[in-house]
Design a protein around this motif. Structure first.
Motif: not given
Ligand SMILES: NC(=O)c1ccc[n+]([C@@H]2O[C@H](COP(=O)([O-])OP(=O)(O)OC[C@H]3O[C@@H](n4cnc5c(N)ncnc54)[C@H](OP(=O)(O)O)[C@@H]3O)[C@@H](O)[C@H]2O)c1
Length: 339
Positions: A222-239
């Motif tokens: 949101r900060k880099i793209l200056e787009q506070p309304d962008i939705d990011v849904s995530m799962t981070c996995v270590r492989v």
């Protein structure tokens, strides 16, 4: 052609996984280094690291070590960045920080030079580099957003053990050895074995069930793209991969976008390369991207149940995810006359 003024450069965390790559890339990219100071903890003082074919003695990172420094690349711990980055700024130098400490500070630009270099103009002596996962992610989103806008993204990351620095690399190597010898697996860095396993946890869990790594993807994007309304849904996995973070992304655009147009926009974006030919089994992997600076994107295809687009993205977490991006920031600051 004007000869660039040589800079006094400090690398903090010079004995670590990212610091070693910073040293290697400063030489590889012909960064105008006059004097180089290799800094780490008191434990490493007196050891040597290699820079441009020369041995450099490591010194302890103290405020005085930054006297006269133009650029200090921080690749150590968050708490060290918190105390020492202001010491660099106070002395008139620029601290370029790889830790998460300053990323969401309103006074500190959070920069991917291909995307928001103009943010550097407002620096006050500290510039922050995004998380290694965020960099590949926004490098993939920026060209898509430029032609079709982005409303939301669902992303699952598959992150290499070097993302946890040398302790992560050592953990995988040690457990691989234990497996070969038929011994019980010992765990020091991760809560569960990483050899021959995948862990749905990067860093540590918060009270809300997300990991600290996961929320970085949302807020930094949101900060880099200056787009506070962008939705990011995530799962981070270590492989159990040594180097190279991968991510699968389902992107919802503002306007309809075909896979062909998405591929063309991605390929035209600086620092991104499309590798995508299913008929030839061509797709990018962590193995392919290790040692490269580009973000590689493939498997671009329309979702079967919606107008969203799937894509697969890989980047070298130690290079574009860390050292390359940090050095590009310094190069851009020199180009803009900011140092
Ligand atoms: N690894 C990645 O893919 C990646 C990507 C993006 C950002 N980062 C960030 O980059 C930073 C470094 O990560 P890394 O992966 O390179 O970790 P690492 O391999 O564990 O290296 C850590 C470095 O920090 C130094 N250090 C630790 N405590 C210190 C202290 N009190 N004073 C001075 N130096 C100290 C260590 O020096 P000694 O050898 O003396 O202990 C070592 O050089 C972290 O903030 C990390 O979040 C990492």
């Amino acid at each position: 052609m004007a000869i660039p003024k040589l800079k006094t450069v400090a690398v903090v965390g010079a004995t670590g996984a990212v610091g070693e790559v910073v040293l290697q890339l400063l030489a590889e990219r012909n960064f105008p280094v006059g004097e180089l100071r290799a800094l780490a903890s008191a434990r490493s003082a007196g050891k040597t690291v290699m820079f441009a074919g020369r041995e450099i003695e490591v010194q302890e990172a103290t405020p005085e070590a930054f006297d006269g420094v133009d650029f200090a690349f921080f690749a150590a711990t968050g708490s060290l960045s918190k105390t020492l980055a202001p010491e660099v700024a106070k002395r008139g130098g620029i601290a370029i920080d790889k830790s998460s400490t300053w990323r969401l500070d309103e006074q500190v630009p959070l920069v991917v030079p291909e995307i928001n270099p103009e943010a550097l103009e407002k620096h006050k002596g500290i510039v922050s580099c995004p998380n290694c996962t965020t960099i590949g992610f926004v490098m993939t989103l920026a060209p898509i957003r430029a032609i079709a806008g982005v409303k939301s993204v669902v992303v699952t990351t598959l992150q290499a053990v070097s993302g946890t620095g040398k302790p992560g690399i050592e953990e995988l190597e040690r457990q691989d050895g234990e497996l070969l010898r038929g011994e019980a697996l010992t765990t020091e860095t991760y809560p569960r074995p990483i050899a021959q396993n995948v862990l749905p946890l990067c860093e540590s869990f918060r009270e809300d069930g997300y990991s600290t790594e996961e929320v970085k993807l949302l807020h930094e994007t949101r900060k880099i793209l200056e787009q506070p309304d962008i939705d990011v849904s995530m799962t981070c996995v270590r492989v159990p991969v040594p180097v190279g973070h991968s991510a699968t992304m389902l992107v919802e655009t503002e306007t309809l976008l075909s896979p062909e147009a998405a591929r063309a926009a991605l390929d035209a974006f600086p620092g991104v390369e499309v590798v995508d030919d299913p008929s030839q089994n061509e797709f990018p992997t962590a193995y392919d991207v290790a040692g490269r600076d580009e973000v590689l994107v493939g498997r671009v295809r329309k979702d079967l149940g919606s107008d969203k687009l799937w894509m697969w993205q890989v980047s070298d977490n130690l290079r574009k995810g860390a050292a390359t991006n940090a050095i590009q920031i310094a190069e851009e600051m020199i180009r803009r006359g900011l140092k």
